[in-house]
Design an enzyme around this catalytic site. Structure first.
Site, PDB file in Angstrom:
ATOM      1  CB  CYS A   1     -10.033   3.989   7.256  1.00 44.56           C
ATOM      2  SG  CYS A   1      -9.124   4.060   5.691  1.00 44.56           S
TER       3      CYS A   1
ATOM      4  CB  CYS B   1      -7.159  12.292   3.917  1.00 46.52           C
ATOM      5  SG  CYS B   1      -6.984  12.827   2.195  1.00 46.52           S
TER       6      CYS B   1
ATOM      7  CB  VAL C   1       8.988   8.935   4.547  1.00 46.02           C
ATOM      8  CG1 VAL C   1       8.411   9.095   5.952  1.00 46.02           C
ATOM      9  CG2 VAL C   1      10.414   8.397   4.612  1.00 46.02           C
TER      10      VAL C   1
ATOM     11  CB  ALA D   1      -0.909  -0.010   1.223  1.00 43.44           C
TER      12      ALA D   1
END
Length: 379
Positions: free
Chosen positions: A99, A195, A14, A9
């Site tokens: 999620c 997000c 980073v 994924a």
């Protein structure tokens, strides 16, 4: 091109970059996949396209295939609608937990298998070990970054098909590795928050979906202090955003949210962070999920977290007939919040967890009584 055995994924950050690099260095047959979980609403706050480009760049440097999947519909249906429903009911949900369960370790895992892989890998700070004939979910080596709290809904099937390649690293080590190996994300800032909200004001975002319902702000003695735009915009212990000016005969100290009552549309506040109205020693959860598939015992002792990055708190857990939990803490807990996740640990092992339903905080008991009365009237 050889069929990848592991799909990584790739978030464009980073952590997932180093996860992919480590697996690639071990000559594993891997490919990267970037998930879009939110459709940009035009506010430019969700940096999905920038993250996608970074993920493409890292895959190019590593010489691995890049895949893209749009899970925004699934995210809306299985995560965001629940997020809104919880706020509308006066609770404070944790969308990251849902999620992980519904998107990353369900739809993403299914997609990886469709691509021919038998395992997935992510950049989570957690570890998986197999002993005593089952899989165990362990904290990451970097306790300040450990993400097992958000992974407590995983089970044996998901753990058997998952790798956490960076779980043994400290964050500083990881950034050094990324820099030394020339990964373009080595200095990229860690993502924070949700997000789909980004840098926007949380209340203004929520107003798009939950219209304002003004009501009174009161103190514990039921004295009117001010007005609020909607109790669902606030959470227990919150200090910012109350917009309470000077109050007659009150010191100029900050105010804290100590409770909310949906039945009366009242938001309760107090001027003490250590207010007794924010203290609890007991909670009841919704039915629990166990990483192993079952609880350790009908009654047992362990440690718990009722919020992310909280210190371990000793407690006694009793499993009720319906699978919910009664949890008695050794010490008084601050601002335990319905809707948040209770996560249980045995040392470094995550046992599982549940959504917090109610506590013995004074105003929470009152809220539960009022809610029960309202439900009886509706019936």
């Amino acid at each position: 091109m050889n069929t990848p055995r592991i799909i990584v994924a790739m978030s464009g950050g980073v952590d997932s970059s180093v996860a992919a690099w480590r697996l690639n260095s071990q000559r594993e047959a891997i490919a990267g996949l970037f998930m879009r979980n939110w459709t940009d609403d035009g506010n430019g706050q969700c940096h999905a396209e920038e993250d996608r480009r970074d993920a493409v760049a890292v895959c190019g440097i590593l010489g691995i295939a890049f895949h893209f999947r749009d899970f925004s519909h699934e995210y809306w249906q299985e995560v965001f609608t629940h997020f809104l429903a919880e706020y509308a009911n006066g609770r404070t949900p944790n969308p990251d937990v849902l999620c992980n369960r519904e998107i990353k370790f369900k739809h993403f895992l299914e997609t990886a298998r469709e691509l021919g892989a038998d395992r997935i890998a992510t950049g989570h700070y957690a570890r998986i070990e197999h002993y005593r004939q089952r899989w165990h979910l362990l904290r990451g080596a970097d306790r300040s970054k450990d993400q097992s709290y958000f992974l407590h809904q995983l089970g044996q099937e998901q753990l058997a098909a998952t790798l956490f390649p960076i779980g043994d690293l400290e964050k500083q080590q990881l950034r050094q590795l990324a820099h030394q190996t020339g990964l373009p994300t080595h200095a990229k800032k860690d993502s924070t928050g949700i997000c789909f909200i980004g840098e926007r004001n949380f209340r203004e975002f929520l107003k798009q979906y939950l219209p304002a319902q003004p009501g009174e702000i009161r103190d514990p003695q039921e004295q009117r202090i001010a007005e609020h735009p909607g109790v669902f915009y606030f959470t227990l212990g919150q200090r910012q955003g109350l917009n309470i000016g000077g109050v007659r005969n009150r010191p100029p100290s900050p105010w804290y949210v100590i409770g909310k009552d949906l039945a009366t549309n009242v938001l309760y506040v107090d001027q003490h962070r250590d207010s007794p109205f924010l203290q609890s020693r007991w909670l009841r959860s919704e039915p629990a999920h166990w990483v192993s598939g079952s609880p350790p015992a009908p009654t047992f002792t362990c440690t718990a977290q009722t919020r992310y990055r909280q210190a371990d708190e000793p407690c006694k857990v009793t499993v009720r007939n319906d699978g919910s939990l009664d949890v008695d803490f050794t010490r008084t807990q601050w601002a335990v919040t319905p809707g948040q996740s209770l996560v249980l640990y045995d040392g470094n092992e995550c046992l599982g967890g549940a959504v917090i339903a109610t506590t013995d905080a004074p105003l929470e008991r009152k809220r539960a009584r009022n809610l029960s009365k309202t439900e009886n009237v509706l019936q």
